[in-house]
Structures are given as structure tokens and as C-alpha cells.
Design an enzyme around this catalytic site. Structure first.
Site, PDB file in Angstrom:
ATOM      1  N   HIS A  50      69.011  35.310  21.419  1.00 32.65           N
ATOM      2  CA  HIS A  50      69.440  36.382  20.538  1.00 32.65           C
ATOM      3  C   HIS A  50      70.791  36.051  19.919  1.00 32.65           C
ATOM      4  O   HIS A  50      71.424  35.038  20.246  1.00 32.65           O
ATOM      5  CB  HIS A  50      69.500  37.694  21.299  1.00 32.65           C
ATOM      6  N   GLU A  52      73.722  37.453  20.268  1.00 32.83           N
ATOM      7  CA  GLU A  52      74.886  37.501  21.155  1.00 32.83           C
ATOM      8  C   GLU A  52      75.091  36.194  21.929  1.00 32.83           C
ATOM      9  O   GLU A  52      76.204  35.645  21.914  1.00 32.83           O
ATOM     10  CB  GLU A  52      74.782  38.688  22.113  1.00 32.83           C
ATOM     11  N   CYS A  77      70.523  44.076  24.063  1.00 27.03           N
ATOM     12  CA  CYS A  77      69.408  44.416  24.939  1.00 27.03           C
ATOM     13  C   CYS A  77      69.867  44.444  26.394  1.00 27.03           C
ATOM     14  O   CYS A  77      70.806  43.756  26.791  1.00 27.03           O
ATOM     15  CB  CYS A  77      68.254  43.444  24.743  1.00 27.03           C
ATOM     16  N   CYS A  86      71.183  40.571  26.938  1.00 29.95           N
ATOM     17  CA  CYS A  86      72.426  40.220  26.262  1.00 29.95           C
ATOM     18  C   CYS A  86      73.608  41.025  26.801  1.00 29.95           C
ATOM     19  O   CYS A  86      74.745  40.540  26.826  1.00 29.95           O
ATOM     20  CB  CYS A  86      72.287  40.452  24.754  1.00 29.95           C
ATOM     21  N   ALA A 156      51.399  44.107 -10.049  1.00 29.61           N
ATOM     22  CA  ALA A 156      51.887  43.897 -11.412  1.00 29.61           C
ATOM     23  C   ALA A 156      50.984  44.663 -12.357  1.00 29.61           C
ATOM     24  O   ALA A 156      49.768  44.759 -12.156  1.00 29.61           O
ATOM     25  CB  ALA A 156      51.880  42.410 -11.768  1.00 29.61           C
ATOM     26  N   TRP A 172      46.191  36.722 -15.489  1.00 28.31           N
ATOM     27  CA  TRP A 172      47.579  36.887 -15.065  1.00 28.31           C
ATOM     28  C   TRP A 172      48.299  37.926 -15.922  1.00 28.31           C
ATOM     29  O   TRP A 172      48.066  38.039 -17.114  1.00 28.31           O
ATOM     30  CB  TRP A 172      48.324  35.558 -15.140  1.00 28.31           C
ATOM     31  N   ARG A 186      56.255  37.905   0.754  1.00 30.04           N
ATOM     32  CA  ARG A 186      55.209  37.543   1.702  1.00 30.04           C
ATOM     33  C   ARG A 186      55.808  37.008   3.004  1.00 30.04           C
ATOM     34  O   ARG A 186      55.341  37.315   4.103  1.00 30.04           O
ATOM     35  CB  ARG A 186      54.280  36.493   1.085  1.00 30.04           C
ATOM     36  N   THR A 198      39.449  41.995  -4.669  1.00 26.40           N
ATOM     37  CA  THR A 198      40.498  41.040  -5.036  1.00 26.40           C
ATOM     38  C   THR A 198      40.210  39.677  -4.431  1.00 26.40           C
ATOM     39  O   THR A 198      40.401  38.641  -5.076  1.00 26.40           O
ATOM     40  CB  THR A 198      41.865  41.565  -4.560  1.00 26.40           C
ATOM     41  N   ASP A 202      39.812  36.766  -7.148  1.00 24.52           N
ATOM     42  CA  ASP A 202      40.973  35.883  -7.300  1.00 24.52           C
ATOM     43  C   ASP A 202      41.006  34.706  -6.332  1.00 24.52           C
ATOM     44  O   ASP A 202      41.749  33.749  -6.559  1.00 24.52           O
ATOM     45  CB  ASP A 202      42.267  36.683  -7.109  1.00 24.52           C
TER      46      ASP A 202
END
Length: 340
Positions: A50, A52, A77, A86, A156, A172, A186, A198, A202
């Protein structure tokens, strides 16, 4: 520098772990002695140290630690998970002052880390930069507080409000200059979902091709199992789950997951520790998520020049969202909306 300035710096550090620590939160930490940062750290990858310990261990033997202040974006934590607590390490270090931006809503922590520090005689200040820390980890916080993934819708549309041609074809709208932004989005999400329409039209890769990943888990909403799933569309970097009403099974590289209703999906993903979903299309699928009041955030690209005059209407952002940011691209204008 003031306390808020050090927390702001911790926030910037934390963002270096974006996309790599899920389902854990991004966290940044600095250790300050007489207004000078002597060490810093952030949570870099899931299962790794982590923020820390990444800040403390390099200076663990520094005699100045007892007169230092540790700043961190989220409550340390107090339990054993992938790594030791931590809070215990902070106590062992001899640091006597800690500034925490916000309490951790995870029930395994939820004030216990702060209490452990205070019981050890450490002065703890909580809430400085809390608003910044809240904005840093919306998926983690929603997952912990609401017991559901954080859903982000992205699409879009043309200048005159169309989402796709009718009948459907691959066409497009946005320019190439928006792609790095979309792929970064993403990377931020643990999973990405499209409807079967889709997928069929696509054949999308649904990955990050600009920033080195990690790629999100791919989800296809195909309730009647009508889609075609050729082996050449299997991803080598992420699993593909076909969400359908018929069966659970694995076939030719695809994982078929039985989900009767779209409304059941949040609970199922929560049980699988998936804390965020990017819903990329199509329009009917996005509208279905809106109807179920599942969407938490919207990224809407509007073309500055493309007009069709006809087609499938784009989704409409319902009441209860507020516009928080706009960005200008050469080809498009982006609006970011969040649920109030």
C-alpha cells in the site's frame, strides 16, 4: 505548504495507480519533516504494498520520523488482507502525527485504523481534503457504500442527435483524436459492457490500445443468446462473459453467465468483486440501464460537424444528473455528467 497542499500532492501520487489497483482504492502518501517531503509512496498494483509502506519503509531508520507528519488520502488499513495492516507499520515507525483525508467506508476498516493510531498516542487529523479524496475513488466508494458497481455510460452522437444508422451498420461519429481519452476510460473501469446488437454490428475489441492496459473484463448483454461468438473475437488480454438467460458454461473461449434480468447484474458483479462497468452501447442497452437507475456517470461525445438527418436516436440523460465538466476535442465536444 499547508496540510491541504500535501493532501493534494498525495492525490496526484495516488492517480499513478489508476487502472492497476482495482478493486482496491487509489491511495497516495507523503512523509513531511519541517515542510520538506522526505519520502512518498502510492498503491501501485493490486496485491502489492500500500501507499503507506511504500513511503515509510525507505526511511524506516531515519531518526527524524518521530518529528514527521504522515499525510495519506485514505484511512490506513487495520486488518490483514493481501498485505499487513498499514496502521501497525505507522505505529512501529514512531511517527507521531498523521493527517487523513477521509475515513475508509470498507467495513473491515471504517474507523478502526484511525482508532488504532490514536490509541497508540498518535495525533490524527481527519477530513482535510476530503472532497478531493471523495472524487479520487468513485468506484471504490460506491462499491463499499451501495454494494454495487459504479456504472459509467459512454457514447458518441451526431450534431443532430443520432446514435447509429437505421438499419444498423458500422459508421463512425467521433474523430480519431478522441480515442486516447476513450481508451483511458476503459483502463479505469474493471469491466466494459455492450449489447449483443453492438457486438454483432461493430465486432468491437473493447480494450485499451493507447495506454498499455490493463484491459477490462468484456461483458456482452445477450439475454436470448442470439449472438455469434467466433473464436477470432476472443480477447487474449481479458475474459469475455456472455450474459444470457439460458445457461452457465464455457465454450470456445467464452464464459456464458446465466442472468435472468438486467436488474440482477449489479448484485452478481458485486459478488464477483467487479467494482465498475463502462456501458458503451448500444443506445437501447444504455437506455435500459438508465431506466433501472443504475448509471452513476455519463461521458457524452457530440460531433461538431457530423449530421445524418435520420437514424437511431441517442440516449437522453434523465433528470437527476448534473454537468460537471466539458472538454473540447478537434472533432467533438465531451460532456461529463454525474448523478446528483
Amino acid at each position: 505548504m499547508k496540510d491541504i497542499d500535501y493532501i493534494a500532492y498525495c492525490i496526484r501520487l495516488a492517480k499513478k495507480g489508476e487502472g492497476n489497483v482495482d478493486p482496491n482504492p487509489m491511495v497516495g502518501c507523503v512523509i513531511v519533516h519541517e515542510d520538506q517531503i522526505i519520502s512518498e509512496g502510492y498503491h501501485a498494483f493490486f496485491g502489492g504494498p500500500h501507499a503507506e509502506p511504500n513511503a515509510i519503509l525507505p526511511v524506516m531508520d531515519d531518526p527524524r520520523l518521530s518529528t514527521c507528519t504522515l499525510y495519506v488520502t485514505l484511512e490506513p488499513c487495520s486488518h490483514h488482507g493481501k498485505t499487513p495492516p498499514c496502521a501497525d507499520l505507522i505505529v512501529q515507525s514512531g511517527i507521531k502525527k498523521v493527517v487523513v483525508a477521509m475515513q475508509d467506508p470498507n467495513p473491515n476498516v471504517a474507523g478502526r485504523g484511525i482508532a488504532k493510531l490514536r490509541n497508540a498516542g498518535i495525533q490524527v487529523t481527519v477530513g482535510i481534503g476530503e472532497e478531493l479524496a471523495e472524487r479520487l475513488n468513485p468506484a471504490f466508494l460506491t462499491f463499499q457504500r451501495e454494494k454495487k458497481p459504479y456504472f459509467v455510460a459512454k457514447w458518441a452522437e451526431t450534431k443532430d442527435g443520432w446514435f447509429a444508422p437505421e438499419p444498423k451498420s458500422k459508421k463512425w461519429i467521433s474523430g480519431n483524436d478522441t480515442q486516447p481519452y476513450v481508451h483511458a476510460l476503459r483502463k479505469k473501469c474493471m469491466s466494459i459492457l455492450v449489447g449483443v446488437g453492438t457486438w454483432q454490428t461493430d465486432s468491437p475489441l473493447l480494450n485499451d490500445r493507447f495506454h498499455g492496459g490493463p484491459d477490462p473484463l468484456r461483458l456482452i448483454w445477450d439475454p436470448e443468446n442470439k449472438g455469434e461468438y467466433p473464436t477470432n473475437l476472443i480477447s487474449k488480454t481479458a475474459e469475455t462473459w456472455v450474459l444470457n438467460r439460458q445457461f452457465d458454461r464455457e465454450s470456445q473461449g467464452y464464459h456464458y453467465v446465466k442472468i435472468q434480468l438486467l436488474s440482477e447484474l449489479p448484485d452478481y458483479l458485486y459478488s464477483r468483486n467487479i467494482n465498475s462497468v463502462l456501458v458503451e452501447g448500444g443506445a437501447r442497452t444504455i437506455n435500459a440501464f438508465f431506466k433501472l437507475n443504475l448509471i452513476d456517470e455519463v461521458h457524452r461525445f457530440t460531433s461538431k460537424s457530423v449530421e445524418w438527418g435520420d437514424g437511431l436516436p441517442s440516449p437522453k440523460i434523465p433528470n437527476g444528473f448534473e454537468l460537471i465538466e466539458t472538454k473540447a476535442f478537434e472533432s467533438d465536444t465531451l460532456e461529463i455528467w454525474k448523478k446528483k
